[in-house]
Design a protein around this motif. Structure first.
Motif, mmCIF file in Angstrom:
data_model
loop_
_atom_site.group_PDB
_atom_site.id
_atom_site.type_symbol
_atom_site.label_atom_id
_atom_site.label_comp_id
_atom_site.label_asym_id
_atom_site.label_seq_id
_atom_site.Cartn_x
_atom_site.Cartn_y
_atom_site.Cartn_z
ATOM 1 N N GLY A 290 0.824 -1.207 0.000
ATOM 2 C CA GLY A 290 0.000 0.000 0.000
ATOM 3 C C GLY A 290 0.855 1.252 0.000
ATOM 4 N N VAL A 291 0.390 2.311 -0.636
ATOM 5 C CA VAL A 291 1.146 3.572 -0.686
ATOM 6 C C VAL A 291 1.271 4.140 0.726
ATOM 7 N N ALA A 292 2.509 4.433 1.127
ATOM 8 C CA ALA A 292 2.780 4.915 2.482
ATOM 9 C C ALA A 292 3.217 6.366 2.516
ATOM 10 N N THR A 293 3.719 6.888 1.411
ATOM 11 C CA THR A 293 4.173 8.286 1.364
ATOM 12 C C THR A 293 3.588 8.981 0.148
ATOM 13 N N HIS A 294 3.325 10.251 0.322
ATOM 14 C CA HIS A 294 2.811 11.094 -0.757
ATOM 15 C C HIS A 294 3.650 12.372 -0.815
ATOM 16 N N GLY A 295 3.447 13.134 -1.872
ATOM 17 C CA GLY A 295 4.145 14.405 -1.969
ATOM 18 C C GLY A 295 5.426 14.298 -2.768
ATOM 19 N N PRO A 296 6.035 15.438 -3.055
ATOM 20 C CA PRO A 296 7.245 15.452 -3.895
ATOM 21 C C PRO A 296 8.421 14.767 -3.205
ATOM 22 N N ASP A 297 9.239 14.127 -4.001
ATOM 23 C CA ASP A 297 10.446 13.470 -3.526
ATOM 24 C C ASP A 297 11.564 14.509 -3.427
ATOM 25 N N TRP A 298 12.153 14.670 -2.232
ATOM 26 C CA TRP A 298 13.189 15.676 -2.006
ATOM 27 C C TRP A 298 14.387 15.466 -2.930
ATOM 28 N N SER A 299 14.728 14.229 -3.208
ATOM 29 C CA SER A 299 15.934 13.928 -3.966
ATOM 30 C C SER A 299 15.774 14.201 -5.455
ATOM 31 N N PHE A 300 14.628 13.845 -6.017
ATOM 32 C CA PHE A 300 14.443 13.940 -7.464
ATOM 33 C C PHE A 300 13.339 14.892 -7.880
ATOM 34 N N GLY A 301 12.531 15.380 -6.932
ATOM 35 C CA GLY A 301 11.425 16.246 -7.302
ATOM 36 C C GLY A 301 10.291 15.427 -7.898
ATOM 37 N N GLY A 302 9.114 16.021 -7.949
ATOM 38 C CA GLY A 302 7.973 15.323 -8.517
ATOM 39 C C GLY A 302 7.422 14.253 -7.589
ATOM 40 N N GLU A 303 6.237 13.793 -7.915
ATOM 41 C CA GLU A 303 5.597 12.751 -7.120
ATOM 42 C C GLU A 303 6.340 11.427 -7.307
ATOM 43 N N SER A 304 6.645 10.794 -6.217
ATOM 44 C CA SER A 304 7.324 9.498 -6.261
ATOM 45 C C SER A 304 6.844 8.670 -5.080
ATOM 46 N N PRO A 305 5.605 8.150 -5.146
ATOM 47 C CA PRO A 305 5.040 7.422 -4.005
ATOM 48 C C PRO A 305 5.830 6.161 -3.680
ATOM 49 N N LYS A 306 5.844 5.840 -2.400
ATOM 50 C CA LYS A 306 6.560 4.657 -1.950
ATOM 51 C C LYS A 306 5.692 3.869 -0.988
ATOM 52 N N SER A 307 5.852 2.560 -1.029
ATOM 53 C CA SER A 307 5.199 1.692 -0.063
ATOM 54 C C SER A 307 6.196 1.422 1.053
ATOM 55 N N LEU A 308 5.986 0.403 1.812
ATOM 56 C CA LEU A 308 6.867 0.077 2.923
ATOM 57 C C LEU A 308 8.072 -0.708 2.379
ATOM 58 N N GLY A 309 8.989 0.028 1.740
ATOM 59 C CA GLY A 309 10.205 -0.590 1.243
ATOM 60 C C GLY A 309 10.349 -0.669 -0.255
ATOM 61 N N TYR A 310 9.345 -0.240 -1.001
ATOM 62 C CA TYR A 310 9.403 -0.325 -2.455
ATOM 63 C C TYR A 310 8.866 0.964 -3.075
ATOM 64 N N ALA A 311 9.297 1.240 -4.300
ATOM 65 C CA ALA A 311 8.693 2.323 -5.064
ATOM 66 C C ALA A 311 7.374 1.824 -5.651
ATOM 67 N N VAL A 312 6.396 2.712 -5.686
ATOM 68 C CA VAL A 312 5.105 2.388 -6.294
ATOM 69 C C VAL A 312 5.125 3.010 -7.683
ATOM 70 N N GLU A 313 5.263 2.160 -8.698
ATOM 71 C CA GLU A 313 5.561 2.610 -10.051
ATOM 72 C C GLU A 313 4.435 2.254 -11.020
ATOM 73 N N VAL A 314 4.558 2.763 -12.234
ATOM 74 C CA VAL A 314 3.633 2.469 -13.332
ATOM 75 C C VAL A 314 2.198 2.724 -12.890
ATOM 76 N N GLY A 315 1.949 3.952 -12.420
ATOM 77 C CA GLY A 315 0.595 4.329 -12.039
ATOM 78 C C GLY A 315 0.037 3.525 -10.885
ATOM 79 N N GLY A 316 0.912 3.058 -9.999
ATOM 80 C CA GLY A 316 0.461 2.301 -8.838
ATOM 81 C C GLY A 316 0.319 0.814 -9.061
ATOM 82 N N GLN A 317 0.665 0.336 -10.256
ATOM 83 C CA GLN A 317 0.475 -1.088 -10.546
ATOM 84 C C GLN A 317 1.622 -1.961 -10.050
#
Length: 373
Positions: A290-317
Motif C-alpha cells: 500500500g502507498v505509504a508516502t505522498h508528496g514530492p520526492d526531495w531527492s528527485f522532485g515530482g511525485e514518487s510514491p513509496k510503499s513500505l520498502g518499495y517504489a510504487v511505479e507504473v501508475g500504482g500497478q
C-alpha cells in the motif's frame, strides 16, 4: 493451465531486436505468474570484451533494483517476529540519536522519510568498502528534515541504515538474512547477492558498459539541486563503479547482484507460494504494497510514491525498484505477476526499453482470457 509459449517468443523477439540494433548489449528477462515461471528469456553478451553470452543464471550488478532485496529481508524478519516496523532505531543503535534523530523508526527508513539521504561531498568508493565507517558517517549526520515529515529517495544511505539496524536488532548481517531466509529457500542462492561471495567467480557476472548514462548523470547533477547530495561525484552510480572488483565483493545493500529469474522469483514468493515457499502472509503483503508516502520526492522532485520498502511505479500497478541505468524488478499484486528486466548497457530509463518489455508482459497477462475450470 495457460500456455505462455507465445509470450515467451514475443519477449525473446523484442530483446533480440534491442541487442541486434545495438541499443542493448546483454538482456535478461523473467516473469512469474501465480508462482510459475512463464518468461525466461536472454539475449546478447554478458561481457562484450570476451564474448561470453548471457545465460538465465548470469548475475547482473543492479543499481537501486537491489534495494528490493533489502526491503524483502526486513519483511521476512518481521514475519518471523524478529523485528518491528515501529522499532526506534536508537533503541538498538544508540549512536544514531545525534542531531534530533532519536525518534526515527524502521518505518521511516523503509519509506525513505528518515531525512538522511545525503553523503559527504568527499565520499569515495573506498569509503563504501568500510561498513563501520559508513554507519558512523550516517549516524553523525544531521537530518535534512524531521523524520516522517517528508520523503526523499535515500539512494545510497538506505542500505547501511537498514543493514545496521537489522544487525543491531537481530545479531545477523543482512547478507546472512538474504542468503539463509530468502535465497536458499527459493533455490536462488547463486542468483541473489549483496556482495558477491568468493565462491562465485566475478567472470561469471555481466559486465556493465556505458550507453549514455554518464552523460545523463551529468545532466541530473546540473538540473536537480539535491542530486550531488545523494550521489556525490566520487560515487555516482556509473558503470565504472559497478565493475570494480572490490565493490562487487562488498555488501552495499542499496544495490545488488542478481539474475532476473532470481529476483522475479523473490517477488513472486512475496505474493504467493513458489514451489511451496511463501515469504510473507497475505496480510503483510497488503501492508507492504500500500502507498505509504505522498508528496514530492526531495531527492528527485515530482511525485514518487513509496510503499513500505518499495517504489510504487507504473501508475500504482508495480511495487519494486527500477534501477538507475535502465533495469527494473517488481511485483504486480493485482495480477499475482512479478517481472524483472535486467541489462548491462546503462542508459536513461525514462520510457526505456526495459519498461517496454515489462509492459508487453503485463498487458498480455492482464488481457489473457480467464481460465475456465
Amino acid at each position: 493451465m495457460e500456455d505462455w509459449t507465445a509470450l515467451q517468443a514475443q519477449v525473446l523477439k523484442a530483446i533480440d531486436g534491442l541487442v541486434g540494433s545495438g541499443r542493448e548489449v546483454g538482456v535478461q528477462v523473467a516473469a512469474y505468474l501465480d508462482g510459475r515461471l512463464i518468461v525466461n528469456a536472454v539475449s546478447g553478451l554478458a561481457d562484450a570484451a570476451n564474448g561470453h553470452q548471457v545465460t538465465p543464471d548470469t548475475p547482473f550488478f543492479s543499481f537501486s533494483t537491489g534495494q528490493g532485496l533489502t526491503s524483502t529481508c526486513v519483511h521476512v524478519l518481521a514475519e518471523q517476529g524478529r523485528i518491528d516496523y515501529d522499532l526506534r532505531i536508537v533503541d538498538v543503535w544508540p549512536e544514531y540519536a545525534r542531531h534530533g534523530k532519536e525518534h526515527t523508526t524502521l518505518r521511516h527508513l523503509l519509506t525513505h522519510s528518515a531525512g538522511v539521504p545525503h553523503l559527504p561531498s568527499y565520499t569515495t568508493p573506498e569509503d563504501f568498502l568500510d561498513w563501520d565507517r559508513m554507519c558512523r558517517t550516517i549516524a553523525m549526520s544531521a537530518p535534512l528534515w524531521e523524520p516522517g515529515t517528508q520523503q526523499g529517495y535515500h539512494a545510497w544511505t538506505y542500505g547501511w541504515l537498514i543493514g545496521e539496524t537489522v544487525r543491531r536488532a537481530t545479531g545477523r548481517l543482512l547478507s546472512w538474512v538474504l542468503a539463509e531466509d530468502v535465497a536458499r529457500p527459493l533455490h536462488a542462492d547463486r542468483e541473489l547477492f549483496f556482495g558477491v561471495p568468493e565462491k562465485i567467480p566475478l567472470g561469471h557476472l555481466a559486465r556493465l558498459t556505458d550507453c549514455n548514462w554518464s552523460a545523463s548523470l551529468e545532466t541530473l547533477s546540473e538540473h536537480l539541486p539535491n542530486f550531488e547530495k545523494i550521489a556525490p561525484a566520487g560515487v555516482r552510480p556509473e558503470a565504472s563503479l559497478g565493475n570494480r572488483r572490490d565493490i562487487l565483493r562488498t555488501d552495499i545493500p542499496s544495490v545488488g547482484t542478481v539474475s532476473a529469474k532470481g529476483i522475479a522469483r523473490m517477488y513472486a514468493a512475496l505474493m504467493g507460494e513458489v514451489d511451496g515457499v511463501r515469504l510473507v502472509s497475505p496480510d503483510r503483503l497488503r501492508q507492504i504494497t500500500g502507498v505509504a508516502t505522498h508528496g514530492p520526492d526531495w531527492s528527485f522532485g515530482g511525485e514518487s510514491p513509496k510503499s513500505l520498502g518499495y517504489a510504487v511505479e507504473v501508475g500504482g500497478q508495480r511495487c519494486g525498484w527500477a534501477g538507475m541505468g535502465g533495469g527494473l524488478a517488481g511485483m504486480y499484486p493485482e495480477l499475482n505477476l512479478s517481472i524483472a528486466c535486467l541489462k548491462n548497457h546503462l542508459g536513461t530509463n525514462d520510457g526505456g526499453p526495459m519498461e517496454g518489455v515489462a509492459e508487453l508482459i503485463r498487458s498480455t497477462v492482464a488481457n489473457a482470457p480467464v481460465p475456465t475450470s
